[in-house]
Write an enzyme that holds these catalytic residues in place. Structure first.
Site, PDB file in Angstrom:
ATOM      1  N   SER A  59       0.833  -1.194   0.000  1.00  0.00           N
ATOM      2  CA  SER A  59       0.000   0.000   0.000  1.00  0.00           C
ATOM      3  C   SER A  59       0.870   1.246   0.000  1.00  0.00           C
ATOM      4  CB  SER A  59      -0.917   0.014   1.229  1.00  0.00           C
ATOM      5  OG  SER A  59      -1.709   1.185   1.249  1.00  0.00           O
ATOM      6  N   LYS A 102      -4.771  -6.985   2.932  1.00  0.00           N
ATOM      7  CA  LYS A 102      -4.786  -5.892   1.953  1.00  0.00           C
ATOM      8  C   LYS A 102      -6.202  -5.683   1.415  1.00  0.00           C
ATOM      9  CE  LYS A 102      -3.479  -2.604  -0.718  1.00  0.00           C
ATOM     10  NZ  LYS A 102      -2.917  -2.770  -2.045  1.00  0.00           N
ATOM     11  N   HIS A 119      -7.964  -3.752   4.028  1.00  0.00           N
ATOM     12  CA  HIS A 119      -7.395  -2.395   3.951  1.00  0.00           C
ATOM     13  C   HIS A 119      -8.048  -1.606   2.817  1.00  0.00           C
ATOM     14  CE1 HIS A 119      -4.099   0.624   3.323  1.00  0.00           C
ATOM     15  NE2 HIS A 119      -4.365   0.386   2.049  1.00  0.00           N
ATOM     16  N   ASN A 120      -8.147  -2.227   1.638  1.00  0.00           N
ATOM     17  CA  ASN A 120      -8.755  -1.543   0.494  1.00  0.00           C
ATOM     18  C   ASN A 120     -10.228  -1.247   0.748  1.00  0.00           C
ATOM     19  OD1 ASN A 120      -6.376  -1.572  -0.915  1.00  0.00           O
ATOM     20  ND2 ASN A 120      -6.927  -3.243  -2.286  1.00  0.00           N
ATOM     21  N   GLU A 139     -10.446   1.777   2.894  1.00  0.00           N
ATOM     22  CA  GLU A 139     -10.076   2.965   2.113  1.00  0.00           C
ATOM     23  C   GLU A 139     -11.210   3.391   1.179  1.00  0.00           C
ATOM     24  OE1 GLU A 139      -6.221   4.457  -0.420  1.00  0.00           O
ATOM     25  OE2 GLU A 139      -6.838   2.366  -0.666  1.00  0.00           O
TER      26      GLU A 139
END
Length: 247
Positions: free
Chosen positions: A130, A184, A187-188, A191
């Site tokens: 990231s 991830k 995380h995405n 976001e």
């Protein structure tokens, strides 16, 4: 056979992460399906301070440049290109070597590939990255998931090359195979949720409250000095505060 690590796949993220590792003193071998990007990366390394990057023009030459046990990061488009790259490289690899997939891959694909490579006793690590182009060059957040033995082999490199904050590097052992890609993905999702929220707030400010871009920029800037402080809030303020010279 003198390079510390290899990076295969030289689009924006691959080029910049290769230069990042070289900037930290690691000798990096680079390869790509199209040789032109190899030449471009080698030239960038020269222009940015004669960084230790070695260019290669075939998978066989690429693997031959790596010290054993070999450590290879691949940064190619998720899906079939990852399988094709693994097939091209693994035929030259040996027991105990490590392949690290740094792309945004579905974690179930990572589990499948790890199982396929396990038959050859080749380690496979899925590593979320990231930070975009700037992060790849200057220090990203790295989320590796795979065999602990494989993580221990790459840890000295990724710890140095990750973003550094007050309490250490923005990386660490996430867990077994698939865990890095799964983290991830989460995380995405967070976001993109933040981006959706910012979009809805902008819509209310503009169409309901009838605020100007300058007023909205000041509000987002003020929010960025509170517990809402984040990169996304910061750049939203910057974008709203920029006047279009053609209007």
């Amino acid at each position: 056979m003198s390079c510390d690590i290899g990076l295969y796949g030289l689009a924006v993220m691959g080029q910049n992460f290769a230069l990042n590792m070289a900037s930290h003193g690691f000798k990096v071998c680079v390869g790509n399906r199209s040789p032109a990007k190899v030449d471009l990366t080698v030239q960038r390394a020269k222009d940015e301070g004669d960084l230790p990057i070695v260019g290669t023009k075939s998978p066989e030459e690429f693997v031959a440049q790596l010290s054993k046990p070999r450590k290879i990061i691949i940064l190619v488009m998720a899906g079939k290109p990852v399988d094709q790259t693994i097939a091209a490289l693994s035929q030259y690899l040996e027991e105990g070597d490590v392949i690290i997939d740094g792309g945004n891959e579905w974690y179930q694909n990572t589990l499948r590939r790890a199982k396929e490579l396990e038959a050859k006793n080749i380690h496979f690590v899925g590593m979320g990255i990231s930070g975009g182009e700037e992060g790849a060059r200057n220090g990203p957040s790295l989320m590796p998931g795979g065999p602990k033995e494989a993580y221990d082999m790459i840890e000295p490199i990724i710890t140095k090359c990750a973003a550094q904050v007050n309490d250490g590097a923005c990386t660490g052992y996430v867990g077994p195979v698939g865990a890095g890609n799964y983290v991830k993905m989460v995380h995405n999702g967070i976001e993109y949720g933040d981006m959706q929220l910012i979009g809805e707030v902008y819509d209310i400010m503009k169409h309901v409250l009838k605020l100007s871009n300058e007023e909205m920029a000041n509000i987002f800037s003020e929010w960025n000095s509170t517990e809402l402080q984040s990169y996304l809030i910061e750049i939203t303020s910057t974008i709203l505060g920029k006047k279009d010279e053609f209007v």
